[in-house]
Design a protein around this motif. Structure first.
Motif, short mmCIF file in Angstrom:
data_model
loop_
_atom_site.label_atom_id
_atom_site.label_comp_id
_atom_site.label_asym_id
_atom_site.label_seq_id
_atom_site.Cartn_x
_atom_site.Cartn_y
_atom_site.Cartn_z
N ASP A 58 27.71 75.24 19.32
CA ASP A 58 28.79 74.26 19.57
C ASP A 58 29.03 73.41 18.32
N ASP A 59 27.93 72.90 17.76
CA ASP A 59 28.05 72.05 16.57
C ASP A 59 28.60 72.84 15.39
N LEU A 60 28.15 74.10 15.26
CA LEU A 60 28.62 74.93 14.15
C LEU A 60 30.12 75.14 14.26
N MET A 61 30.58 75.47 15.48
CA MET A 61 31.99 75.78 15.66
C MET A 61 32.87 74.56 15.42
N LEU A 62 32.30 73.37 15.57
CA LEU A 62 33.09 72.16 15.37
C LEU A 62 33.03 71.67 13.93
N GLN A 108 22.63 71.01 25.90
CA GLN A 108 21.55 71.47 25.04
C GLN A 108 21.54 70.59 23.80
N PHE A 128 37.04 73.82 23.15
CA PHE A 128 36.33 75.07 23.45
C PHE A 128 37.04 75.85 24.55
N LEU A 177 32.41 80.97 23.68
CA LEU A 177 32.16 79.58 24.06
C LEU A 177 33.02 79.13 25.23
N GLY A 237 22.23 75.50 21.74
CA GLY A 237 23.38 74.60 21.74
C GLY A 237 23.92 74.29 20.36
N SER A 238 23.26 74.77 19.29
CA SER A 238 23.78 74.40 17.97
C SER A 238 25.04 75.18 17.61
N ASP A 272 21.37 80.37 18.15
CA ASP A 272 22.18 79.15 18.08
C ASP A 272 22.92 78.88 19.38
N TYR A 273 23.30 79.96 20.05
CA TYR A 273 24.00 79.81 21.33
C TYR A 273 23.07 79.21 22.36
#
Lengths: 228, 213
Positions: A88-92, B79, B48, A227, A85-86, A81-82
């Motif tokens: 980022d979406d997960l953490m948000l 990405q 972040f 991140l 780029g997903s 996921d890192y």
């Protein structure tokens, strides 16, 4: 708040996605199961087919190999996921970093470590495990494997940004698996020698509960750090 | 609203003294040479990265807060955040359920795909997409989830002229309905807005620092 009400569908969406990914092409679940099967079946060749010897080492071998199989599949828990780029979406997501790591750990347990526990009896046959120990073997794996996913999640989160961090993760988390291993094998050994496995089982459950309390917070904190 | 922001990355000060203000209906275009801190700025706004100095203040429905609550914005980065094994539809519907917990209707999905002309690719696995198609697939999220603030990092990379125009229209439409868009881009998007040039906020080496060096 409507956001509060919807957190369960969000959580379940991530669990479903990860289970699906683990079993799709390139996923880790089949690899872990294959490793478990092949590695355990090497032991009768290595130590010789003497039934008493195999039965004596069976609980230890099955537990150690299950633990290693879990570790090799954990390597990519957050890294995939890192990289795309997903993460980022997960953490948000409104469920937050702790919710995310809880969902990912649950998905890992369901897709990878639970099948290991279910395959274990077949490995027991291969290792000439005495009949009276099968129930305890499955039960000890069911109680103990959540700790493997939870502790492993911390290691995976800490090494998420490290290229080829798999070995580093191994060094970080294998020492933390020792209590789970000791109590898990202890329970099966006790069942084999017809003594009471309950004390071992209780301690095994206790390590899982500690891992539950510490693991999710630590994973979430490590992910936030990754991140930056 | 951001006041006197400074950010460090890897010990280096990326930008310093940055001030900006955005309110409903604003489009802020981040400009600046490579490495001037556009992505760092956007990642700071997302929460972040911590700012080394200064303050970000968000006023949501009268309440002031230090960080923007996640249910008020969406971002897209370098990405694409797409899973290559999954079809575009699976990727998109996962994004919607992750962000809002809702399932997206068939019509909404087709409408969102139509914005960047992706309808015919909905059932295809993302691993066979070209890089431009992947990028458009990632931008579909802005048409799928309704959030006030959009943070876009290089949204025009790999887009052809027609799709760049579609993106410009999507942004213009969002801004016209009271949205806020902050986009880092090197290409003109054809949308009226404020411009924030990151080159103006480069750290200045003071005389004292130089003497020490």
């Amino acid at each position: 708040m409507s956001a509060e009400v919807k957190s369960i569908p969000m959580f379940m969406a991530l669990v479903r996605r990860d289970v699906k990914l683990a079993w799709s092409q390139g996923g880790g679940a089949m690899l872990a199961l294959g490793f478990f099967f092949v590695a355990v079946s090497l032991f009768p060749f290595g130590v010789g087919p003497a039934p008493q010897v195999l039965a004596r080492i069976a609980p230890g071998v099955i537990w150690v190999v299950a633990l290693l199989a879990a570790v090799i599949s954990l390597d990519r828990l957050y890294q995939a996921d890192y990289e795309d780029g997903s993460l980022d979406d997960l953490m948000l997501s409104p469920i937050g970093p702790i919710g995310i790591s809880a969902a990912k750990v649950l998905a890992h347990w369901l897709s990878t470590t639970l099948p290991l526990a279910l395959l274990a009896p077949a490995m027991g046959v291969l290792m000439n495990l005495p009949d009276q120990a099968y129930g305890t073997l499955i039960l000890s794996l069911l109680v103990g494997t959540p700790a493997l996913s939870l502790i492993g999640s911390v290691g995976a989160a800490l090494t998420v940004a490290v290229r080829r961090g798999g070995v580093l993760m191994l060094l970080l988390i294998l020492p933390l698996y020792v209590p789970t291993l000791i109590f898990g094998v202890g329970a099966v050994d006790a069942a084999m020698s017809l003594t009471d496995p309950l004390p071992h089982m209780a301690l095994l459950a206790a390590t899982t509960l500690i891992a539950l309390v510490v693991g999710l917070f630590a994973s979430a904190a490590a992910l936030k750090l990754a991140l930056e | 609203m951001g006041n006197d922001l400074m950010c460090r990355r890897g010990g280096r000060i990326v930008f310093d003294g940055l001030k900006f203000e955005a309110s409903a209906g604003d489009f802020i275009c981040l400009r600046g040479s490579n490495g001037s801190g556009k992505s760092t700025f956007l990642r700071t706004v997302c929460g972040f990265l911590p700012q080394a100095h200064g303050r970000l203040v968000w006023s949501v429905g009268g309440d002031e807060s230090d960080h923007l609550p996640t249910e008020h914005f969406i971002q897209s980065g370098h990405q694409n955040g797409l899973k290559p094994n999954f079809s575009l539809r699976d990727n998109a519907s996962f994004f919607v359920s992750l962000a809002s917990g809702e399932t997206v209707s068939h019509q909404d999905m087709r409408a969102a795909a139509a914005v960047f002309d992706l309808e015919h690719l909905l059932e295809d696995s993302v691993q066979y997409f070209s890089s431009g198609q992947r990028h458009r697939a990632a931008l579909m999220r802005f048409a799928l989830v309704r959030r006030q603030v959009w943070l876009m990092d290089e949204p025009t990379v790999g887009l052809d002229a027609a799709n760049r125009e579609a993106l410009g229209q999507l942004i213009a439409n969002h801004v016209a309905h009271g949205g806020i868009v902050i986009a880092a881009t090197h290409d003109p998007l054809g949308v009226e807005g404020l411009e924030l040039n990151m080159d103006d906020f480069q750290p200045k080496i003071t005389v004292a620092d130089e003497a020490w060096l």
